[in-house]
Write a protein that holds these residues in place. Structure first.
Motif, mmCIF file in Angstrom:
data_model
loop_
_atom_site.group_PDB
_atom_site.id
_atom_site.type_symbol
_atom_site.label_atom_id
_atom_site.label_comp_id
_atom_site.label_asym_id
_atom_site.label_seq_id
_atom_site.Cartn_x
_atom_site.Cartn_y
_atom_site.Cartn_z
ATOM 1 N N ALA A 3 1.001 37.696 9.098
ATOM 2 C CA ALA A 3 0.354 38.516 8.080
ATOM 3 C C ALA A 3 1.387 39.377 7.365
ATOM 4 O O ALA A 3 2.304 39.914 7.985
ATOM 5 N N CYS A 4 1.228 39.504 6.068
ATOM 6 C CA CYS A 4 2.165 40.307 5.260
ATOM 7 C C CYS A 4 1.971 41.789 5.540
ATOM 8 O O CYS A 4 0.849 42.282 5.546
ATOM 9 N N LYS A 5 3.081 42.505 5.739
ATOM 10 C CA LYS A 5 3.000 43.940 6.024
ATOM 11 C C LYS A 5 2.611 44.745 4.800
ATOM 12 O O LYS A 5 2.123 45.860 4.919
ATOM 13 N N SER A 6 2.844 44.218 3.607
ATOM 14 C CA SER A 6 2.485 45.014 2.428
ATOM 15 C C SER A 6 1.136 44.647 1.813
ATOM 16 O O SER A 6 0.368 45.534 1.485
ATOM 17 N N CYS A 7 0.813 43.337 1.690
ATOM 18 C CA CYS A 7 -0.463 43.000 1.046
ATOM 19 C C CYS A 7 -1.476 42.374 1.992
ATOM 20 O O CYS A 7 -2.595 42.094 1.585
ATOM 21 N N HIS A 8 -1.099 42.174 3.273
ATOM 22 C CA HIS A 8 -2.001 41.667 4.312
ATOM 23 C C HIS A 8 -2.376 40.190 4.172
ATOM 24 O O HIS A 8 -3.263 39.718 4.871
ATOM 25 N N SER A 15 8.267 34.521 4.554
ATOM 26 C CA SER A 15 8.060 35.657 3.664
ATOM 27 C C SER A 15 6.762 35.420 2.897
ATOM 28 O O SER A 15 6.338 34.288 2.699
ATOM 29 N N CYS A 16 6.141 36.491 2.467
ATOM 30 C CA CYS A 16 4.807 36.408 1.882
ATOM 31 C C CYS A 16 4.791 35.609 0.578
ATOM 32 O O CYS A 16 5.544 35.915 -0.342
ATOM 33 N N PRO A 17 3.930 34.575 0.492
ATOM 34 C CA PRO A 17 3.851 33.791 -0.738
ATOM 35 C C PRO A 17 3.245 34.576 -1.900
ATOM 36 O O PRO A 17 3.464 34.237 -3.060
ATOM 37 N N ALA A 18 2.512 35.634 -1.584
ATOM 38 C CA ALA A 18 1.849 36.414 -2.637
ATOM 39 C C ALA A 18 2.774 37.481 -3.223
ATOM 40 O O ALA A 18 2.867 37.644 -4.424
ATOM 41 N N CYS A 19 3.492 38.218 -2.357
ATOM 42 C CA CYS A 19 4.290 39.342 -2.860
ATOM 43 C C CYS A 19 5.731 39.313 -2.389
ATOM 44 O O CYS A 19 6.518 40.169 -2.777
ATOM 45 N N GLY A 20 6.093 38.341 -1.532
ATOM 46 C CA GLY A 20 7.473 38.275 -1.059
ATOM 47 C C GLY A 20 7.798 39.257 0.045
ATOM 48 O O GLY A 20 8.950 39.398 0.430
ATOM 49 N N GLY A 21 6.760 39.937 0.553
ATOM 50 C CA GLY A 21 6.968 40.966 1.570
ATOM 51 C C GLY A 21 7.257 40.399 2.944
ATOM 52 O O GLY A 21 7.184 39.192 3.179
ATOM 53 N N GLU A 22 7.580 41.289 3.869
ATOM 54 C CA GLU A 22 7.902 40.924 5.245
ATOM 55 C C GLU A 22 6.624 40.556 6.002
ATOM 56 O O GLU A 22 5.599 41.205 5.860
HETATM 57 ZN ZN LIG Z 1 2.365 40.137 0.697
#
Ligand SMILES: [Zn+2]
Length: 58
Positions: A3-8, A15-22
């Motif tokens: 799960a993405c730490k920034s956008c869930h 890395s997050c496909p939606a926002c590139g987050g961790e």
């Molecule tokens: Zn994300």
């Protein structure tokens, strides 16, 4: 599943496909958003795209 730490967003990517987050393995709860514009929960969480999300991410 991670799960993405920034956008869930949930994904198997490193890395997050939606926002590139961790991404994190430490998450709880599962939520599928089909229509973000008409979901109070999606708006509360800041979700703008349909998809699968974790409720809590550590
Ligand atoms: Zn994300």
């Amino acid at each position: 599943m991670l799960a993405c730490k920034s956008c869930h967003a949930l994904s198997l990517e490193e890395s997050c496909p939606a926002c590139g987050g961790e991404m994190s393995k430490e998450w709880q709860g599962f939520l599928e958003i089909l229509d973000p514009e008409n979901s109070a929960l999606a708006q509360e969480m800041g979700i703008r795209t349909p998809g699968k999300f974790a409720l809590r991410v550590r």
